[in-house]
Structure formats: C-alpha cells, structure tokens
Design a protein around this motif. Structure first.
Motif, short mmCIF file in Angstrom:
data_model
loop_
_atom_site.label_atom_id
_atom_site.label_comp_id
_atom_site.label_asym_id
_atom_site.label_seq_id
_atom_site.Cartn_x
_atom_site.Cartn_y
_atom_site.Cartn_z
N VAL A 194 0.84 -1.20 0.00
CA VAL A 194 0.00 0.00 0.00
C VAL A 194 0.87 1.25 0.00
O VAL A 194 0.64 2.20 -0.77
CB VAL A 194 -0.95 -0.01 1.22
CG1 VAL A 194 -1.66 1.34 1.36
CG2 VAL A 194 -1.95 -1.14 1.11
N HIS A 195 1.89 1.26 0.85
CA HIS A 195 2.77 2.42 0.99
C HIS A 195 3.41 2.79 -0.35
O HIS A 195 3.47 3.96 -0.74
CB HIS A 195 3.85 2.08 2.02
CG HIS A 195 4.77 3.21 2.34
ND1 HIS A 195 4.40 4.25 3.17
CD2 HIS A 195 6.04 3.48 1.96
CE1 HIS A 195 5.41 5.10 3.29
NE2 HIS A 195 6.42 4.66 2.55
N PRO A 226 -3.94 5.18 3.23
CA PRO A 226 -2.81 4.98 2.32
C PRO A 226 -2.13 6.25 1.83
O PRO A 226 -0.94 6.23 1.50
CB PRO A 226 -3.43 4.20 1.15
CG PRO A 226 -4.89 4.49 1.23
CD PRO A 226 -5.19 4.64 2.69
#
Length: 317
Positions: free
Chosen positions: A29-30, A254
């Motif tokens: 996600v990062h 996110p």
C-alpha cells in the motif's frame, strides 16, 4: 463522518495477520503512493509551555498535575525564526509549533499569526497546535498562510473519558471541522500505550480513516510516562503491537503521511527501521518534542544513512 469500507471486524483481521504478512501488505500500500526510501523530516518547537488548564492524563504541561514542566509565556517571533532557520539547516522541511492552551487567547493570537508568516517566509511548511479553535480563528490561520493544524484525537471515543475530562471528543471533532472548512490541511493522530485495549486502537484508526477526509498527516505517538501525571506508571506497550498499529494505519490511510512522533527515544534502531517498513514516512528532528526527549539530530542522520533513507522534499504552498 464519511463512508468507510473499514469496520471493527475487518480491521481486527488485519491486526491478527502474521506480522510478516501484515508488513508486506502495508509496504504494498505504501509504495502505491510514496517512495519507500524517503522520510519527511520535521521539527517541533514549544512556543508557549506549561500551565495548561486541560487535564490530559499523559501531559506534564497540565496545571492539574505536579509534573516538573517549566512555565513560559508565548516566546518572541525572532526566537522562533532563529529556531526555524536552524531546523531548516538540519534538513527539516516542516516547522511545527505548539502552545499549551485550551484555546488561543485573543491577546496572543495575532502574535501567533505573525510567527506563522515569518516561518513561512523561510520556505518551510508550517503547522501549529493551539488547542480548540472556532471557525473565525481557523479562517485567520488560513489567511496567515498556515499549511497544517495539529489536533489529535488521542484515543478511541470510548476510552477518551479515562484520559481527558475537560473537553469532549466532540469538541475535538468540531475543531477538525473548522480547520478543514477553512482550507487548512489536517494533522491528527493519537497516542499508543496509555492502557487502552487493542479494540480502542482499532476504534481510533477507524475514526481517523472515517473523517470526512482522512488527515493528510497522522502523528503516531508512543506514550512517554511522565512523573507527576496519572499515567506515570503505565506499563510499556509491546513493541510488535506498536508496529502492528502503524502497519494497520498505513493500510487504512494509504495517502496520509504517518509521523513517528513522541517516544522514539525509547526505540532501538531496529525498531525504528521496522516502523519505517510498516509505513512511517516522517519523523521529528531535534532534541525535544515540546517537553519530551528526542534523539540527537546526529544520531538520526546516522540512522537514515545506515538504512539508505533519503529526506523527502515537499513544496510549500
């Protein structure tokens, strides 16, 4: 509150994942929104210290407790600018200023606006935390050029009353509404390790992710127990539970900058590295965070060099 795909059960399942799987998911996600090898460096200065009328159980600046915190009036603009210049030279891209007030008094508010304009002129992003705001104050802060306003929710709505009694959870949400309506970016997070349950941590993260717009900046603090405060003897939260909380925060929010805030002085280099892997992409430079100790700048730069991390540059408005 906005609609959110997250509920207690779905977030609980994230917390219960094997740690390696949770970290992998958080990293995936990062990397959709950020460079995994970049950290945004910030500096925090107390511009008015102590004698706060609030009874936050974790805070040595509260006038309700006998913690050994100094009491200082709002400091001069010139001193703030000098500190901001030093912070910029050490790599900070955002300069944050905190005042121990329930809400900003009229006699000092115009000086705060002057301070914001002066720091902004250095080319730094600006952030302040001044307590509760009304709509007019938020509009004036926006007009001064303020980029971010910090106002943490601290914990879950259910656990909140065990931590603070002098203002309500709704008071905090109202201030966030005024800030957002005025056009200022929101900096809002919490404190982990105040005796709350995992369910409380889940509720806090859902609350943050379900705001009308998730905060652009989310400080994640680890409690520092101060002598003289009600939480002075709080047991230390398990390191892996803290890291799990960061990873879940990254998955739920996110696009937010996650800031590793108070309590870093208690963390090993290895733990900080795991926090970065879990989704942290900002931390504070400087020996103090308001009244709390923080690692030396030299130590932080050495750690980032070991890890191959770079300073994330941001453009001011």
């Amino acid at each position: 509150m906005s609609e959110s795909k997250w509920n207690t059960e779905s977030v609980k399942r994230l917390f219960e994942l094997p740690l390696v799987h949770l970290l992998f998911e958080a990293q995936c996600v990062h990397r959709l929104y950020f460079h995994a090898d970049e950290l945004e460096l910030c500096t925090l200065l107390s511009i008015k210290t102590g004698a706060c009328p609030e009874d936050c159980a974790y805070c040595p600046q509260s006038a309700h407790y006998s913690a050994d915190a100094s009491r200082e009036k709002l400091i001069d603009v010139e001193k703030v600018v000098r500190q901001a210049q030093i912070a910029k030279e050490k790599g900070a891209v955002r300069f944050c200023m905190g005042a121990a007030w329930r809400s900003p008094p009229k006699k000092d508010f115009h000086k705060v606006l002057e301070i914001i304009r002066a720091v902004k002129n250095l080319g730094l992003e600006t952030c302040v935390t001044l307590g509760m705001l009304n709509a007019e104050q938020a509009a004036m802060l926006y007009a001064s050029g303020l980029d971010f306003y910090n106002h943490n929710l601290d914990t879950s709505p259910e656990y909140y009353k065990k931590i603070i009694t002098t203002r309500t959870y709704q008071d905090r949400l109202d201030t966030l509404h005024h800030v957002r309506t005025a056009g200022i970016k929101v900096c809002c997070g919490g404190i982990i390790g105040m005796g709350e349950s995992r369910e409380d941590r889940i509720a806090l993260l859902i609350q943050l992710a379900s705001l009308p717009k998730p905060p652009e900046s989310v400080p994640i603090n680890r409690l520092i127990p101060f002598e003289g405060t009600p939480l002075a003897n709080s047991p230390t939260l398990d390191n892996f539970e803290f890291i799990r909380t960061i990873a879940v925060a990254r998955i739920l929010m996110p696009t937010s900058i996650l800031r590793l805030s108070a309590g870093r002085i208690t963390m090993s280099e290895e733990m900080q590295a795991l926090c970065f892997m879990a989704g942290i992409n900002s931390m504070w430079l400087g020996e103090k965070l308001l009244t709390a100790k923080n690692p030396q700048c030299g130590e932080d730069h050495a750690l980032l060099q070991k890890l191959g991390m770079k300073n994330r540059k941001v453009a001011t408005q």
